[in-house]
Design a protein around this motif. Structure first.
Motif, PDB file in Angstrom:
ATOM      1  N   GLU A 125       0.903  -1.111   0.055  1.00  0.00           N
ATOM      2  CA  GLU A 125      -0.061  -0.086   0.061  1.00  0.00           C
ATOM      3  C   GLU A 125       1.192   1.433   0.016  1.00  0.00           C
ATOM      4  OE1 GLU A 125      -3.190   2.386   3.004  1.00  0.00           O
ATOM      5  OE2 GLU A 125      -2.686   0.183   3.248  1.00  0.00           O
ATOM      6  N   PHE A 126       1.737   1.234   0.835  1.00  0.00           N
ATOM      7  CA  PHE A 126       2.825   2.364   0.828  1.00  0.00           C
ATOM      8  C   PHE A 126       3.618   2.476  -0.396  1.00  0.00           C
ATOM      9  CE2 PHE A 126       7.409   1.840   2.006  1.00  0.00           C
ATOM     10  CZ  PHE A 126       7.759   3.278   2.047  1.00  0.00           C
ATOM     11  N   SER A 127       4.225   1.296  -0.730  1.00  0.00           N
ATOM     12  CA  SER A 127       5.275   1.332  -1.751  1.00  0.00           C
ATOM     13  C   SER A 127       4.875   1.681  -3.148  1.00  0.00           C
ATOM     14  CB  SER A 127       5.855   0.003  -1.813  1.00  0.00           C
ATOM     15  OG  SER A 127       5.242  -0.993  -2.420  1.00  0.00           O
ATOM     16  N   SER A 128       3.618   1.765  -3.347  1.00  0.00           N
ATOM     17  CA  SER A 128       2.819   2.204  -4.801  1.00  0.00           C
ATOM     18  C   SER A 128       3.296   3.613  -4.987  1.00  0.00           C
ATOM     19  CB  SER A 128       1.392   2.150  -4.662  1.00  0.00           C
ATOM     20  OG  SER A 128       0.866   3.166  -3.622  1.00  0.00           O
ATOM     21  N   LYS A 129       3.866   4.418  -4.031  1.00  0.00           N
ATOM     22  CA  LYS A 129       4.106   5.773  -4.537  1.00  0.00           C
ATOM     23  C   LYS A 129       5.735   6.107  -4.805  1.00  0.00           C
ATOM     24  CE  LYS A 129       1.257   7.595  -0.804  1.00  0.00           C
ATOM     25  NZ  LYS A 129       1.475   6.494   0.587  1.00  0.00           N
ATOM     26  N   LEU A 130       6.365   4.678  -4.524  1.00  0.00           N
ATOM     27  CA  LEU A 130       7.797   4.685  -4.699  1.00  0.00           C
ATOM     28  C   LEU A 130       8.305   4.145  -6.284  1.00  0.00           C
ATOM     29  CD1 LEU A 130       9.149   2.813  -1.569  1.00  0.00           C
ATOM     30  CD2 LEU A 130       9.014   4.943  -1.861  1.00  0.00           C
ATOM     31  N   LEU A 131       9.461   4.642  -6.832  1.00  0.00           N
ATOM     32  CA  LEU A 131       9.527   4.205  -8.094  1.00  0.00           C
ATOM     33  C   LEU A 131      10.713   3.393  -8.000  1.00  0.00           C
ATOM     34  CD1 LEU A 131      10.450   7.989  -9.034  1.00  0.00           C
ATOM     35  CD2 LEU A 131       8.494   6.469 -10.073  1.00  0.00           C
ATOM     36  N   VAL A 132      10.191   2.021  -7.683  1.00  0.00           N
ATOM     37  CA  VAL A 132      11.041   0.817  -7.496  1.00  0.00           C
ATOM     38  C   VAL A 132      10.431  -0.248  -8.482  1.00  0.00           C
ATOM     39  CG1 VAL A 132      12.026  -0.882  -6.312  1.00  0.00           C
ATOM     40  CG2 VAL A 132      11.763   1.252  -5.240  1.00  0.00           C
ATOM     41  N   ARG A 133      11.263  -0.935  -9.479  1.00  0.00           N
ATOM     42  CA  ARG A 133      10.626  -1.660 -10.464  1.00  0.00           C
ATOM     43  C   ARG A 133      10.220  -2.996  -9.896  1.00  0.00           C
ATOM     44  NH1 ARG A 133      14.967   0.092 -13.619  1.00  0.00           N
ATOM     45  NH2 ARG A 133      15.945  -1.713 -13.542  1.00  0.00           N
ATOM     46  N   ASP A 134      11.175  -3.487  -8.943  1.00  0.00           N
ATOM     47  CA  ASP A 134      11.228  -4.902  -8.482  1.00  0.00           C
ATOM     48  C   ASP A 134      11.050  -5.032  -6.913  1.00  0.00           C
ATOM     49  OD1 ASP A 134      11.315  -7.792  -8.288  1.00  0.00           O
ATOM     50  OD2 ASP A 134      13.527  -7.508  -8.906  1.00  0.00           O
ATOM     51  N   ILE A 135       9.885  -5.362  -6.357  1.00  0.00           N
ATOM     52  CA  ILE A 135       9.850  -5.639  -5.026  1.00  0.00           C
ATOM     53  C   ILE A 135       9.372  -6.909  -4.616  1.00  0.00           C
ATOM     54  CG2 ILE A 135       8.891  -4.805  -2.806  1.00  0.00           C
ATOM     55  CD1 ILE A 135       8.232  -2.243  -4.065  1.00  0.00           C
ATOM     56  N   ARG A 136      10.373  -7.887  -3.888  1.00  0.00           N
ATOM     57  CA  ARG A 136      10.066  -9.204  -3.344  1.00  0.00           C
ATOM     58  C   ARG A 136      10.019  -9.248  -1.931  1.00  0.00           C
ATOM     59  NH1 ARG A 136      14.097 -12.142  -7.826  1.00  0.00           N
ATOM     60  NH2 ARG A 136      13.781 -10.775  -9.458  1.00  0.00           N
ATOM     61  N   PHE A 137       9.288 -10.129  -1.360  1.00  0.00           N
ATOM     62  CA  PHE A 137       8.901 -10.293   0.004  1.00  0.00           C
ATOM     63  C   PHE A 137       9.592 -11.836   0.352  1.00  0.00           C
ATOM     64  CE2 PHE A 137       5.930  -7.414  -1.343  1.00  0.00           C
ATOM     65  CZ  PHE A 137       6.097  -6.281  -0.513  1.00  0.00           C
ATOM     66  N   ILE A 138      10.236 -11.977   1.511  1.00  0.00           N
ATOM     67  CA  ILE A 138      10.771 -13.036   1.995  1.00  0.00           C
ATOM     68  C   ILE A 138      10.596 -13.194   3.536  1.00  0.00           C
ATOM     69  CG2 ILE A 138      12.710 -14.773   2.170  1.00  0.00           C
ATOM     70  CD1 ILE A 138      13.895 -13.545  -0.234  1.00  0.00           C
ATOM     71  N   PRO A 139       9.931 -14.022   4.004  1.00  0.00           N
ATOM     72  CA  PRO A 139       9.684 -14.270   5.473  1.00  0.00           C
ATOM     73  C   PRO A 139      10.936 -14.934   6.125  1.00  0.00           C
ATOM     74  CG  PRO A 139       8.270 -15.888   4.529  1.00  0.00           C
ATOM     75  CD  PRO A 139       9.076 -15.302   3.366  1.00  0.00           C
ATOM     76  N   ILE A 140      11.693 -14.532   7.005  1.00  0.00           N
ATOM     77  CA  ILE A 140      12.961 -14.948   7.614  1.00  0.00           C
ATOM     78  C   ILE A 140      13.154 -14.984   9.288  1.00  0.00           C
ATOM     79  CG2 ILE A 140      14.216 -14.393   5.519  1.00  0.00           C
ATOM     80  CD1 ILE A 140      15.830 -12.221   7.129  1.00  0.00           C
ATOM     81  N   SER A 141      13.920 -15.913   9.470  1.00  0.00           N
ATOM     82  CA  SER A 141      14.500 -15.564  10.901  1.00  0.00           C
ATOM     83  C   SER A 141      15.975 -15.878  10.834  1.00  0.00           C
ATOM     84  CB  SER A 141      13.852 -16.601  11.823  1.00  0.00           C
ATOM     85  OG  SER A 141      14.825 -16.840  13.012  1.00  0.00           O
ATOM     86  N   ALA A 142      16.423 -14.494  10.812  1.00  0.00           N
ATOM     87  CA  ALA A 142      18.124 -14.447  10.828  1.00  0.00           C
ATOM     88  C   ALA A 142      18.685 -15.188  11.952  1.00  0.00           C
ATOM     89  CB  ALA A 142      18.556 -12.850  10.781  1.00  0.00           C
ATOM     90  N   LEU A 143      18.175 -14.733  13.147  1.00  0.00           N
ATOM     91  CA  LEU A 143      18.692 -15.746  14.281  1.00  0.00           C
ATOM     92  C   LEU A 143      18.784 -17.147  14.242  1.00  0.00           C
ATOM     93  CD1 LEU A 143      19.786 -14.860  17.161  1.00  0.00           C
ATOM     94  CD2 LEU A 143      17.632 -15.225  17.974  1.00  0.00           C
ATOM     95  N   LYS A 144      17.626 -17.661  13.733  1.00  0.00           N
ATOM     96  CA  LYS A 144      17.741 -19.243  13.539  1.00  0.00           C
ATOM     97  C   LYS A 144      18.127 -19.740  12.348  1.00  0.00           C
ATOM     98  CE  LYS A 144      14.986 -19.608  17.611  1.00  0.00           C
ATOM     99  NZ  LYS A 144      15.598 -20.120  18.737  1.00  0.00           N
TER     100      LYS A 144
END
Length: 418
Positions: free
Chosen positions: A168-187
């Motif tokens: 919703e927020f990033s629709s205003k940004l000029l970024v062509r490629d957005i990806r999402f990954i759920p992570i646990s850096a600690l584990k």
């Protein structure tokens, strides 16, 4: 698609304080076996002394003594690592608002930005600020890592909620490629190895995304630009009449026989040869460093540019820029600075500050035109002689400038030409 194993990917990390940036990089280095044994031993010893359970991965990147003592990242820490598929340079940038300039510096050459979001807190002001800076710097790829999934029981609902918030927020940004990954850096979930706790996520782990990210098309291959760094005149027996123009190709492709124009003089010629340390080439492209010889003897020196006759940069004295103020000392009206663009140096001054951007709300402030450290503004600059430039959106090399204070030699601002 076959990947170039020598291809270098630069990426920056951003996120709020304590979102786990340093832990994530430590996990990437540790799990991809990119850390020497003595480093592991040193960090293990420090972790034990601090009373941690197991190894504190963040210590691999928090190299500054202050950071190790406070447990935060202050400066931009650069880390290098290699996998069989690709080479990487990581810019680990600080999360605090007072270090905006550090993020701008670390992100200016990045192909990708990893924005960390705490799964418990969702999209907050700093997430928006860092994403806005990534957009401003035209970083082509944004990877949003929703971290600390172990603290929300690896639930898909928590992940989905943050994805929709960010979209919703990033629709205003000029970024062509957005990806999402759920992570646990600690584990270690979904960083180098696929998570067993989040079978509902069908995407690839972070390292796989970084190794396979298509970055060849990020370089502008259309607009051929060759800023001249120096003129080579060896005066040796085998190269008696050699006159080569050496430098690094900013963008585009140059071929032997191409009709070119030398700027700012406007004289035209053809490329006679493209030479490197290893021998002559038929063609060369960005970001290769080469020496170009021309069929005609034209007066070209450092700061000039060789371009294609039918595709030239703009020659401007009045330049519209987005400026990030880097200096501790505020800007002074009508002060003369040295402006640097590629290999060209001129005198310049800030003619007008049009508006400052509040990087929390993205509001434009037209009243306050003074520039203090970390301020981002739109400004008009005036140079003594024309610069050969492109817009930053089309060319991140010829479209960027820095301003240097002549008295202190300090870089006071970095700018992106609009």
């Amino acid at each position: 698609m076959k990947l170039d194993t020598n291809q270098l990917l630069r990426f920056t990390t951003a996120g709020s304080v304590d979102d786990g940036k340093s832990t994530l990089i430590g996990r990437l280095l540790y799990d991809s076996k990119s850390i020497f044994e003595d480093q592991i031993e040193a960090v293990t010893t420090t972790s034990e002394r601090k009373g941690h359970d197991g190894i504190d991965l963040a210590l691999f990147t928090d190299g500054l003594k202050d950071e190790r003592e406070q447990g935060i990242t202050i400066d931009v820490a650069y880390r290098y690592f290699t996998t069989p598929k690709r080479k990487f340079i990581i810019a680990d940038t600080p999360g605090h608002i007072q270090y905006t300039r550090n993020m701008v510096t670390g992100a200016s050459t990045a192909n990708a930005a990893i924005v960390l979001v705490d799964a418990r807190h969702g999209v907050i002001e700093q997430t928006k600020r860092h994403s806005f800076i990534a957009s401003l710097l035209q970083i082509p790829h944004l990877i949003v890592c929703i971290n600390k999934m172990d603290l929300v029981d690896f639930k898909q609902e928590a992940y989905d909620k943050i994805v929709s918030q960010f979209e919703e927020f990033s629709s205003k940004l000029l970024v062509r490629d957005i990806r999402f990954i759920p992570i646990s850096a600690l584990k270690g979930d979904n960083v180098v190895n696929r998570s067993e706790h989040m079978t509902w996520f069908q995407g690839a782990p972070l390292l796989h995304e970084l190794e396979t990210l298509h970055i060849s098309s990020d370089i502008n291959k259309v607009d051929a630009r060759f800023p001249v760094q120096t003129v080579l005149r060896p005066q040796s027996k085998e190269h008696l009449d050699y006159r080569g123009y050496a430098g690094r190709i900013s963008s585009g492709i140059f071929r032997k026989g191409d009709e070119v124009i030398a700027l700012p003089s406007g004289f035209t010629s053809k490329i006679k040869s493209i030479d490197t340390f290893d021998g002559e080439l038929e063609s060369a492209y960005a970001p290769m460093s080469v020496s170009i010889t021309l069929e005609d003897d034209i007066d070209i020196s450092r700061g000039d540019m060789i371009a294609k006759k039918n595709n030239q940069p703009e020659m401007l004295q009045d330049i519209d820029v987005m400026l990030c103020w880097l200096a501790d000392k505020p800007s002074q009206p009508r002060t003369k600075y040295t402006i640097m663009n590629t290999t060209n140096e001129q005198k310049a001054m800030i003619k007008e500050v049009i508006y400052k951007i509040d990087i929390n709300s993205f509001d434009r402030n037209k009243e306050d035109t003074s520039l203090a450290m970390n301020d981002i503004c739109r400004a008009k600059l005036r140079t003594v002689k024309p610069l050969m430039v492109d817009s930053y959106r089309n060319n991140r090399v010829t479209g960027s400038i820095i301003l240097v204070d002549d008295n202190t030699n300090e870089t006071v601002a970095a700018g992106m030409i609009i």
